[in-house]
Scaffold this active site. Structure first.
Site, PDB file in Angstrom:
ATOM      1  N   ARG A  51     -27.132  32.711  48.778  1.00 24.84           N
ATOM      2  CA  ARG A  51     -28.483  32.350  49.033  1.00 24.84           C
ATOM      3  C   ARG A  51     -28.757  31.045  49.018  1.00 24.84           C
ATOM      4  O   ARG A  51     -29.659  30.632  49.675  1.00 24.84           O
ATOM      5  CB  ARG A  51     -29.681  33.360  48.305  1.00 24.84           C
ATOM      6  CG  ARG A  51     -31.054  32.979  48.584  1.00 24.84           C
ATOM      7  CD  ARG A  51     -32.113  33.830  48.422  1.00 24.84           C
ATOM      8  NE  ARG A  51     -31.909  34.856  47.252  1.00 24.84           N
ATOM      9  CZ  ARG A  51     -31.996  34.015  46.060  1.00 24.84           C
ATOM     10  NH1 ARG A  51     -32.414  32.944  45.644  1.00 24.84           N
ATOM     11  NH2 ARG A  51     -32.173  34.931  44.864  1.00 24.84           N
ATOM     12  N   TYR A 103     -45.091  24.932  70.331  1.00 22.84           N
ATOM     13  CA  TYR A 103     -44.691  26.243  70.180  1.00 22.84           C
ATOM     14  C   TYR A 103     -45.560  27.059  69.556  1.00 22.84           C
ATOM     15  O   TYR A 103     -45.926  26.835  68.321  1.00 22.84           O
ATOM     16  CB  TYR A 103     -43.375  26.209  69.383  1.00 22.84           C
ATOM     17  CG  TYR A 103     -42.929  27.519  69.318  1.00 22.84           C
ATOM     18  CD1 TYR A 103     -42.264  28.469  70.119  1.00 22.84           C
ATOM     19  CD2 TYR A 103     -42.850  28.068  68.046  1.00 22.84           C
ATOM     20  CE1 TYR A 103     -41.884  29.695  70.017  1.00 22.84           C
ATOM     21  CE2 TYR A 103     -42.197  29.568  67.734  1.00 22.84           C
ATOM     22  CZ  TYR A 103     -41.944  30.172  68.844  1.00 22.84           C
ATOM     23  OH  TYR A 103     -41.378  31.568  68.529  1.00 22.84           O
ATOM     24  N   ASP A 176     -39.561  18.891  66.873  1.00 22.68           N
ATOM     25  CA  ASP A 176     -38.894  20.199  67.151  1.00 22.68           C
ATOM     26  C   ASP A 176     -38.260  19.923  68.488  1.00 22.68           C
ATOM     27  O   ASP A 176     -38.860  19.463  69.457  1.00 22.68           O
ATOM     28  CB  ASP A 176     -40.116  21.248  67.469  1.00 22.68           C
ATOM     29  CG  ASP A 176     -39.564  22.495  67.860  1.00 22.68           C
ATOM     30  OD1 ASP A 176     -38.389  22.524  68.490  1.00 22.68           O
ATOM     31  OD2 ASP A 176     -40.355  23.410  67.576  1.00 22.68           O
ATOM     32  N   LYS A 201     -31.817  29.456  70.503  1.00 27.82           N
ATOM     33  CA  LYS A 201     -31.855  28.916  71.798  1.00 27.82           C
ATOM     34  C   LYS A 201     -30.609  28.254  72.296  1.00 27.82           C
ATOM     35  O   LYS A 201     -29.640  28.894  72.484  1.00 27.82           O
ATOM     36  CB  LYS A 201     -33.007  27.990  72.112  1.00 27.82           C
ATOM     37  CG  LYS A 201     -34.322  28.609  71.395  1.00 27.82           C
ATOM     38  CD  LYS A 201     -34.783  29.619  71.865  1.00 27.82           C
ATOM     39  CE  LYS A 201     -36.062  30.637  70.902  1.00 27.82           C
ATOM     40  NZ  LYS A 201     -37.102  29.897  70.599  1.00 27.82           N
TER      41      LYS A 201
HETATM   42  C1  LIG Z   1     -38.259  29.735  69.571  1.00 32.09           C
HETATM   43  C2  LIG Z   1     -38.625  28.342  69.106  1.00 32.09           C
HETATM   44  C3  LIG Z   1     -38.961  28.187  67.556  1.00 32.09           C
HETATM   45  C4  LIG Z   1     -38.918  29.531  66.695  1.00 32.09           C
HETATM   46  O1  LIG Z   1     -37.547  29.813  66.367  1.00 32.09           O
HETATM   47  P1  LIG Z   1     -37.116  31.208  66.281  1.00 32.09           P
HETATM   48  O2  LIG Z   1     -35.591  31.073  66.104  1.00 32.09           O
HETATM   49  O3  LIG Z   1     -37.547  32.241  67.180  1.00 32.09           O
HETATM   50  O4  LIG Z   1     -37.635  31.354  64.997  1.00 32.09           O
HETATM   51  C5  LIG Z   1     -39.686  26.777  67.442  1.00 32.09           C
HETATM   52  N1  LIG Z   1     -39.837  26.105  68.117  1.00 32.09           N
HETATM   53  C6  LIG Z   1     -39.588  26.277  69.509  1.00 32.09           C
HETATM   54  C7  LIG Z   1     -40.056  25.369  70.482  1.00 32.09           C
HETATM   55  C8  LIG Z   1     -38.947  27.404  70.007  1.00 32.09           C
HETATM   56  O5  LIG Z   1     -38.718  27.544  71.385  1.00 32.09           O
END
Ligand SMILES: *Cc1c(COP(=O)(O)O)cnc(C)c1O
Length: 378
Positions: A51, A103, A176, A201
């Site tokens: 962890r 997001y 982000d 993604k």
């Molecule tokens: C999908 C996404 C997130 C969150 O990520 P998860 O892997 O689904 O927890 C945060 N920011 C953006 C722009 C995203 O597309």
């Protein structure tokens, strides 16, 4: 380029240039152990408990750090686990600035911090020239959080300007960059302090694992706190997912290039279509953020775009149910193309136009994708 002069494509293709010293294996092993024995002097060696950190995660983190030109990177069990760890140190009186359209999961988390912990949050309009600066409270703002490009309108925020504004106020800048992986944008080099990706993604790229990553430009107290938060909250990435993420990343540059080419072809084709009010894609010269995108992205303009459908929400939803290749599913960045009526997904607090369809463009043939959208719009 990485610091030792290797191109990112080469680094990716070779999974960090791995060769196992004992066996010669060119692919790293999965290390599933949860715990690690001490040595015969009863000292902890490299690892204690999975962890905290584990060898498979450490390997993928080392590659991610090189990709971002970062001092260090941490892998998490999902994007939101990473975001939660990033914001965990904030408490009453801290002030956060973030875009109004962003997001929705992160916006929800910020609203929750405001309700339960007394964190103050200001949402700014990413299309307004000085809106970010106006939202800052010098001395009180501790975090500026931006997305680039902003999901799902793909407005472009200038990271260099945001960094200047944040740093002048004594705040850190978190970016982000989920929609713009390091093969096209390196946020730390533009002045961000911490860059975040939902590795679910583009980085993983095959819609088959959840992961998140944070990478830092400096080894400081904030970074130690984030690391401690990951251990405390248990958000570490599992060994199997870490291995799968590394496997997916080996083709990131090829996938992304094809996806971006397809996205540009679709954007150009539908820019003047009668069934469409607007195509939102930073790669179009007509997009208000095109120049900034050109400056901070190297090469391509990404593979995410949105269509504002003529005829409103109802017409938009109808199109989303009529595509055959574009799958009507949420998420983005996978090799298969997806279409989504974003306002339906985000719910009543959504700031997204009700006629907006978000496209995540995959690696299929552009002609097939264009024909699919044409028949759905007909
Ligand atoms: C999908 C996404 C997130 C969150 O990520 P998860 O892997 O689904 O927890 C945060 N920011 C953006 C722009 C995203 O597309």
């Amino acid at each position: 380029m990485t610091r030792n002069g290797l191109s990112l494509d080469t680094l990716l293709a070779q999974g960090g240039h791995f060769v196992d010293r004992e066996t010669g294996a060119v692919v790293p092993p999965i290390q599933p152990t949860t715990t690690f024995a001490r040595n015969d002097r009863y000292e902890v060696t490299d690892y204690i408990y999975s962890r905290n950190a584990n060898p498979t995660g450490a390997h993928v983190e080392a590659v991610l750090a090189k990709l971002e030109g970062a001092e260090d990177a941490l892998a998490f069990s999902s994007g939101m686990a990473a975001v939660a760890a990033f914001f965990d140190s904030l408490g009453a009186g801290d002030h956060v600035v973030a875009p109004r359209v962003m997001y929705h999961g992160v916006a929800d988390l910020l609203r929750r911090l405001a309700d339960r912990r007394g964190v103050e949050v200001s949402f700014f309009d990413a299309t307004g020239a000085d809106a970010l600066e106006a939202a800052i409270r010098p001395g009180q703002t501790s975090v500026v959080w931006i997305e680039t490009c902003v999901n799902p309108t793909w407005d472009v925020i200038d990271i260099r300007t945001a960094a200047k504004v944040a740093h002048n106020a004594g705040a850190v800048l978190g970016v982000d960059a989920t929609a713009t992986p390091p093969v096209t944008l390196r946020a730390l080099e533009c002045g961000a302090d911490i860059v975040f990706h939902s590795a679910t993604k583009y980085l993983a790229g095959h819609s088959d694992l959840l992961a998140g990553v944070l990478a830092t430009g400096a080894m400081n107290e904030r970074w130690q706190e984030i690391q401690a938060a990951r251990t405390r909250m248990g958000g570490v990435l599992g060994a199997f997912e870490a291995w799968l993420l590394l496997r997916g990343m080996r083709t990131l540059h090829l996938r992304y290039e094809r996806q971006a080419d397809n996205a540009l072809a679709i954007a150009r084709h539908f820019e003047s279509h009668t069934g469409i009010e607007a195509v939102l894609y930073p790669g179009l010269e007509s997009h208000p953020g095109h120049e900034i995108a050109r400056q901070q992205m190297t090469g391509s303009f990404g593979a995410m775009l949105s269509l504002l459908i003529a005829g409103g929400a109802k017409a938009a939803k109808r199109v989303a149910t009529r595509t055959r290749l574009f799958l009507p599913a949420t998420s983005l960045g996978g090799v298969e193309s997806l279409i989504e009526h974003r306002a339906s997904v985000e719910g009543p607090l959504s700031a997204v136009p009700s006629n907006l369809l978000r496209l995540s463009v995959g690696i299929e043939r552009a002609d097939d994708l264009i024909a699919d959208l044409e028949q759905a719009l007909a």
